[in-house]
Design an enzyme around this catalytic site. Sequence first.
Site, PDB file in Angstrom:
ATOM      1  CG  HIS A   1      -1.760  -1.209   1.352  1.00 21.09           C
ATOM      2  ND1 HIS A   1      -1.438  -2.257   2.202  1.00 21.09           N
ATOM      3  CD2 HIS A   1      -2.891  -1.576   0.711  1.00 21.09           C
ATOM      4  CE1 HIS A   1      -2.354  -3.202   2.081  1.00 21.09           C
ATOM      5  NE2 HIS A   1      -3.238  -2.826   1.192  1.00 21.09           N
TER       6      HIS A   1
ATOM      7  CB  CYS B   1       1.484  -1.597  -5.776  1.00 21.90           C
ATOM      8  SG  CYS B   1       0.889  -1.724  -7.476  1.00 21.90           S
TER       9      CYS B   1
ATOM     10  CG  HIS C   1      -6.980   2.579   2.072  1.00 25.90           C
ATOM     11  ND1 HIS C   1      -5.800   2.410   1.380  1.00 25.90           N
ATOM     12  CD2 HIS C   1      -7.663   1.414   1.953  1.00 25.90           C
ATOM     13  CE1 HIS C   1      -5.794   1.191   0.839  1.00 25.90           C
ATOM     14  NE2 HIS C   1      -6.907   0.570   1.169  1.00 25.90           N
TER      15      HIS C   1
ATOM     16  CD  GLU D   1      -3.507   3.529  -3.109  1.00 27.09           C
ATOM     17  OE1 GLU D   1      -3.598   4.319  -4.069  1.00 27.09           O
ATOM     18  OE2 GLU D   1      -4.050   2.399  -3.101  1.00 27.09           O
TER      19      GLU D   1
ATOM     20  CB  THR E   1      -4.373   2.485  -7.055  1.00 24.63           C
ATOM     21  OG1 THR E   1      -4.254   1.655  -5.894  1.00 24.63           O
ATOM     22  CG2 THR E   1      -3.167   3.389  -7.187  1.00 24.63           C
TER      23      THR E   1
ATOM     24  CB  CYS F   1      -4.289  -0.027 -10.397  1.00 21.37           C
ATOM     25  SG  CYS F   1      -5.151  -1.412  -9.647  1.00 21.37           S
TER      26      CYS F   1
ATOM     27  CB  SER G   1      -9.783  -5.638   0.801  1.00 16.70           C
ATOM     28  OG  SER G   1      -9.615  -5.518  -0.596  1.00 16.70           O
ATOM     29  CB  SER G   2      -9.988   0.105  -0.651  1.00 11.62           C
ATOM     30  OG  SER G   2     -10.662   1.047  -1.459  1.00 11.62           O
TER      31      SER G   2
END
Length: 323
Positions: free
Chosen positions: A84, A106, A134, A136, A175, A205, A233-234
Site C-alpha cells: 500500500h 506496488c 486507508h 494507501e 488506486t 489501477c 480491502s478497499s
Amino acid sequence: MAAPQDKPPLTILLCSPRGFCAGVVRAIDAVEQALRIYGPPVYVRHEIVHNRFVVDGLKAKGAIFVEELSEIPDTAAPVIFSAHGVPKSVPVEAEGRNFLAIDATCPLVTKVHREAEIHHKRGREVVLVGHARHPEVVGTMGQLPPGAVTLVETLDQAKTFVPRDENALAFVTQTTLSVDDTREIVDFLRARFPAIVGPHKEDICYATTNRQEAVKRVAPRVEAMIVVGAPNSSNSQRLREVAEREGCRISELVQRAADIDWDRFGDIASLGITAGASAPEVLVEEIIEAFATRYEVSVETVSTADESVFFPLPRQLRPDAAA
C-alpha cells in the site's frame, strides 16, 4: 417430484479477471523471497496485503507483522514495507535504525506518489481523491509536507473545497476506488476548476478497473454475488458496491466459506463470484466447493479482459542482487 436428497441446480458465473493483481503477487513474493534468502524472521510493516489468509500463511513461514517500526527490535533482519505504500517518514526512520529496508510498494501506487511530488514541486496544491485512513492514502499524503494535500472523499466535499489558487491545482487518486464514483468527482473538479491538472494516465489501477468491469457484466445476470475479500480491502468493498449498484439483489463480501450466511443464499438459482485483488484463488475454490455440497453446480467463466502485467521484485531480492 424431486427426491429429498436431490440438490437444486445452481449456475455460478465466475468473473474474470479476479483475485491477485501484479502488485499483490510482487508483495507476497517479496516476503517469501526474503524468507528464503535471509531466513526468518522477516518483519513486515502493516499487512503486506489486506487478506487474513495470506497474512496467516506468511506468519507461519516466519514473517512478523507490525503496525509501526517502533515495534521492531534492533535487528539485521529485513524489514518490508507493504504493497500500500508508506509515508516518507517511514524509510527515514528505517535508515536511522540501520534496518535492511525493502520497499514492496506496488509500482502503480509509487506512480501516484511521484505525481504528487511533481505537482508540489511545480507549486500546485494537490487534491487526493480517496478514503481517509486507508494505508494507501496515508502513504500518499505522507509524501508531501503537512497541508500540501487536501483529501476529497465525496462529491459533496468536492463541492465545498476551496483551493488556495484555482489556477495552481492538481489531482491524484487512490488506486483502488470505484471507477464510476471517482469519475463523477473528477468530472466535477474539472468542470469547476478548468485549469486543474490530472495524471497523464488515470491513477485507478488496471486491476481495479478490470475487476469492476467483470462485475458489471455478471451482476445483472445473477440473483446474488459473492466478493471474496477482506472487510478492510478497499478494492473488495468497491466490487461489492458495484454489484449492488448494477442491480444484484444480494451482494456479500465473504472472507472464507465458513463465513457464508446460508439463509441469505437459500433459494437462488444463479450466483456470481469474484475476488478482490488481495484474495487468493484457493479461497474462491473453497467457496465454490461449499456451494457444491448444497447445490448441483455448473460453473461458467465470464471474461472481460486478459491480464499479463508483471512487476519485478524489489532489487535487493532479485537473483543477481542476492548472488
